[in-house]
Design a protein around this motif. Structure first.
Motif, PDB file in Angstrom:
ATOM      1  N   ASN A  43     -19.668 -12.105  -4.109  1.00 32.10           N
ATOM      2  CA  ASN A  43     -19.279 -10.768  -3.665  1.00 32.10           C
ATOM      3  C   ASN A  43     -17.784 -10.768  -3.355  1.00 32.10           C
ATOM      4  O   ASN A  43     -17.364 -10.833  -2.202  1.00 32.10           O
ATOM      5  CB  ASN A  43     -20.100 -10.365  -2.441  1.00 32.10           C
ATOM      6  N   LEU A  44     -16.996 -10.691  -4.415  1.00 32.23           N
ATOM      7  CA  LEU A  44     -15.537 -10.785  -4.317  1.00 32.23           C
ATOM      8  C   LEU A  44     -14.891  -9.635  -5.063  1.00 32.23           C
ATOM      9  O   LEU A  44     -15.377  -9.202  -6.109  1.00 32.23           O
ATOM     10  CB  LEU A  44     -15.061 -12.127  -4.877  1.00 32.23           C
ATOM     11  N   ALA A  45     -13.796  -9.133  -4.527  1.00 35.99           N
ATOM     12  CA  ALA A  45     -12.990  -8.118  -5.207  1.00 35.99           C
ATOM     13  C   ALA A  45     -11.522  -8.417  -4.940  1.00 35.99           C
ATOM     14  O   ALA A  45     -11.179  -9.157  -4.017  1.00 35.99           O
ATOM     15  CB  ALA A  45     -13.351  -6.718  -4.713  1.00 35.99           C
ATOM     16  N   ALA A  46     -10.677  -7.834  -5.763  1.00 34.65           N
ATOM     17  CA  ALA A  46      -9.233  -8.043  -5.608  1.00 34.65           C
ATOM     18  C   ALA A  46      -8.621  -6.937  -4.756  1.00 34.65           C
ATOM     19  O   ALA A  46      -9.028  -5.776  -4.835  1.00 34.65           O
ATOM     20  CB  ALA A  46      -8.555  -8.071  -6.968  1.00 34.65           C
ATOM     21  N   ALA A  47      -7.655  -7.309  -3.945  1.00 34.32           N
ATOM     22  CA  ALA A  47      -6.854  -6.329  -3.213  1.00 34.32           C
ATOM     23  C   ALA A  47      -5.725  -5.846  -4.118  1.00 34.32           C
ATOM     24  O   ALA A  47      -5.393  -6.500  -5.120  1.00 34.32           O
ATOM     25  CB  ALA A  47      -6.284  -6.972  -1.955  1.00 34.32           C
ATOM     26  N   PRO A  48      -5.113  -4.726  -3.819  1.00 36.96           N
ATOM     27  CA  PRO A  48      -3.947  -4.294  -4.603  1.00 36.96           C
ATOM     28  C   PRO A  48      -2.776  -5.254  -4.412  1.00 36.96           C
ATOM     29  O   PRO A  48      -2.622  -5.866  -3.350  1.00 36.96           O
ATOM     30  CB  PRO A  48      -3.612  -2.917  -3.998  1.00 36.96           C
ATOM     31  N   PHE A  49      -1.970  -5.416  -5.437  1.00 40.13           N
ATOM     32  CA  PHE A  49      -0.744  -6.199  -5.327  1.00 40.13           C
ATOM     33  C   PHE A  49       0.193  -5.560  -4.312  1.00 40.13           C
ATOM     34  O   PHE A  49       0.334  -4.328  -4.252  1.00 40.13           O
ATOM     35  CB  PHE A  49      -0.025  -6.266  -6.672  1.00 40.13           C
ATOM     36  N   THR A  50       0.837  -6.381  -3.510  1.00 39.03           N
ATOM     37  CA  THR A  50       1.893  -5.938  -2.612  1.00 39.03           C
ATOM     38  C   THR A  50       3.088  -6.865  -2.779  1.00 39.03           C
ATOM     39  O   THR A  50       2.976  -7.931  -3.407  1.00 39.03           O
ATOM     40  CB  THR A  50       1.450  -5.955  -1.137  1.00 39.03           C
ATOM     41  N   GLN A  51       4.215  -6.486  -2.204  1.00 39.47           N
ATOM     42  CA  GLN A  51       5.386  -7.358  -2.211  1.00 39.47           C
ATOM     43  C   GLN A  51       5.722  -7.743  -0.778  1.00 39.47           C
ATOM     44  O   GLN A  51       5.807  -6.884   0.104  1.00 39.47           O
ATOM     45  CB  GLN A  51       6.586  -6.683  -2.859  1.00 39.47           C
ATOM     46  N   ALA A  52       5.891  -9.029  -0.554  1.00 39.04           N
ATOM     47  CA  ALA A  52       6.225  -9.523   0.786  1.00 39.04           C
ATOM     48  C   ALA A  52       7.711  -9.309   1.069  1.00 39.04           C
ATOM     49  O   ALA A  52       8.561  -9.726   0.278  1.00 39.04           O
ATOM     50  CB  ALA A  52       5.870 -11.000   0.909  1.00 39.04           C
ATOM     51  N   GLU A  53       8.003  -8.663   2.184  1.00 36.32           N
ATOM     52  CA  GLU A  53       9.391  -8.464   2.591  1.00 36.32           C
ATOM     53  C   GLU A  53       9.854  -9.549   3.554  1.00 36.32           C
ATOM     54  O   GLU A  53      11.032  -9.868   3.618  1.00 36.32           O
ATOM     55  CB  GLU A  53       9.554  -7.088   3.233  1.00 36.32           C
ATOM     56  N   SER A  98      -8.522  -3.930  -8.030  1.00 35.23           N
ATOM     57  CA  SER A  98      -8.055  -3.206  -6.850  1.00 35.23           C
ATOM     58  C   SER A  98      -8.634  -1.803  -6.725  1.00 35.23           C
ATOM     59  O   SER A  98      -8.544  -1.188  -5.663  1.00 35.23           O
ATOM     60  CB  SER A  98      -6.528  -3.119  -6.863  1.00 35.23           C
ATOM     61  N   GLU A  99      -9.240  -1.291  -7.806  1.00 37.62           N
ATOM     62  CA  GLU A  99      -9.840   0.047  -7.723  1.00 37.62           C
ATOM     63  C   GLU A  99     -10.953   0.081  -6.672  1.00 37.62           C
ATOM     64  O   GLU A  99     -11.264   1.143  -6.123  1.00 37.62           O
ATOM     65  CB  GLU A  99     -10.377   0.480  -9.089  1.00 37.62           C
TER      66      GLU A  99
END
Length: 223
Positions: A43-53, A98-99
């Motif tokens: 039971n795994l899903a992907a999170a949306p990509f983000t950029q680390a500041e 990510s959807e």
């Protein structure tokens, strides 16, 4: 006698050069062994990509300095690449992209930047909101676009992408992988000859490097 000595010197220099290359190869960072494929029913899903500041945007690790800011369009492109790869894994499994988590990521408010455990807390709550047990969190930690063209570049593309597999209920990280690459010419590093040939001797864009990195990293994570 002088000719024999000269031949001996050349042979010695050649041997030293070969030894130096072998030592360089043996001292280069060792990559992790490919993981065993994860359960296709996980039971795994992907999170949306983000950029680390800054460092608090990573679950753990350090953000390299002087990264270029990437657009929302590029983040969306990376989400698409990741979703396509997760939809058909080498083991035959399929995981949502990510959807499945985007609305939860937008509605979940993170703690103030700099707070200890900020990123892990945030992504665990996103996963709980989405109703998944495990959340794959991809973060762009460094991005530098290629200057010049595909046949010659004074500043090749360079990227660092971190992947974290978060156990949502336990609020912990069960696996992680950092993909980092700065493309160099064949003349600068003979050890990359196979990769350079596979790319047709071309300098890739940062997006193209990232697409390769996503597939490579998921293989290492067993996804």
């Amino acid at each position: 006698m002088r000719h024999s000595s000269s031949r001996h010197s050349v042979a010695l220099l050649t041997l030293c050069a070969v030894c130096a290359l072998l030592m360089l190869a043996s001292c280069s960072p060792r990559d992790r062994v490919k993981a065993e494929p994860l359960d296709a029913n996980l039971n795994l899903a992907a999170a949306p990509f983000t950029q680390a500041e800054d460092n608090s945007d990573l679950i753990y690790g350090v953000v390299p300095p002087k990264s270029e800011l990437i657009s929302d369009e590029t983040l969306g492109y990376l989400d698409g690449v990741l979703a396509s790869r997760l939809a058909q894994t080498p083991s035959g499994g399929s995981y949502p992209g990510s959807e499945a988590t985007e609305s939860c990521a937008l509605s979940t408010v993170p703690q103030p930047r700099g707070t200890r455990g900020r990123a892990l807390d945030y992504w665990s709550r996103v996963g709980q909101c989405a109703g998944v047990k495990y959340l794959l969190v991809p973060v762009v930690s460094y991005w530098s676009e290629r200057e010049g063209g595909e046949l010659g570049s004074p500043k090749p593309a360079s990227i660092v992408i971190d992947f974290f597999v978060v156990d949502v209920n336990e609020v912990s990280v069960i696996d992680t992988y950092r993909y980092e690459e700065q493309q160099v010419s064949l003349a600068e590093n003979l050890l990359t000859v196979d990769k350079f040939v596979k790319r047709g001797g071309k300098f890739l864009t940062a997006r193209q490097l990232a697409a390769e990195g996503i597939t490579y990293s998921l293989n290492k994570l067993g996804l």
